[in-house]
Design a protein around this motif. Structure first.
Motif: not given
Length: 108
Positions: A19-23, A47-55, A57-67
């Motif tokens: 996913d481009e945003t997550r990458l 290109k993207i809102t802070i809300s979308a970034i937060s969303h 990040l929440k997904l990436l945190r749920s997968m333990n990819i980011v902390v």
């Protein structure tokens, strides 16, 4: 044969990179911890809102990819030590993009 649970985790990990945003988020924090607003600025705030970034990040945190670590009133996000990030660094280098991603798993 690979267990279904492991296969799903593997697919989720690699789909997070596709996913481009997550990458772009992962690349933004590859050199060190950043706040949501710093990530937003690095990804491109037009290109993207802070809300979308937060969303994302929440997904990436749920997968333990980011902390996330608290620093005062804000959270700083960084790559999880649970993964070897050499694969991302090596793929980027293969396509001509130099990046210094330190893999704590390989440094041990």
């Amino acid at each position: 044969m690979i267990k279904e649970e492991i296969k799903q985790k593997l697919l989720n990990f690699f789909s997070s990179l596709s996913d481009e945003t997550r990458l772009m988020i992962l690349l933004a924090i590859a050199k060190g911890p950043k706040s949501v607003s710093e990530i937003h600025k690095a990804v491109g705030n037009s290109k993207i809102t802070i809300s979308a970034i937060s969303h994302q990040l929440k997904l990436l945190r749920s997968m333990n990819i980011v902390v996330a670590k608290k620093k005062g009133k804000e959270r700083l996000y960084e790559l999880s030590d649970e993964y070897c990030w050499c694969i991302l660094r090596d793929a980027l280098r293969k396509f001509g993009y130099k990046i210094d991603i330190r893999c704590k798993k390989c440094e041990r």
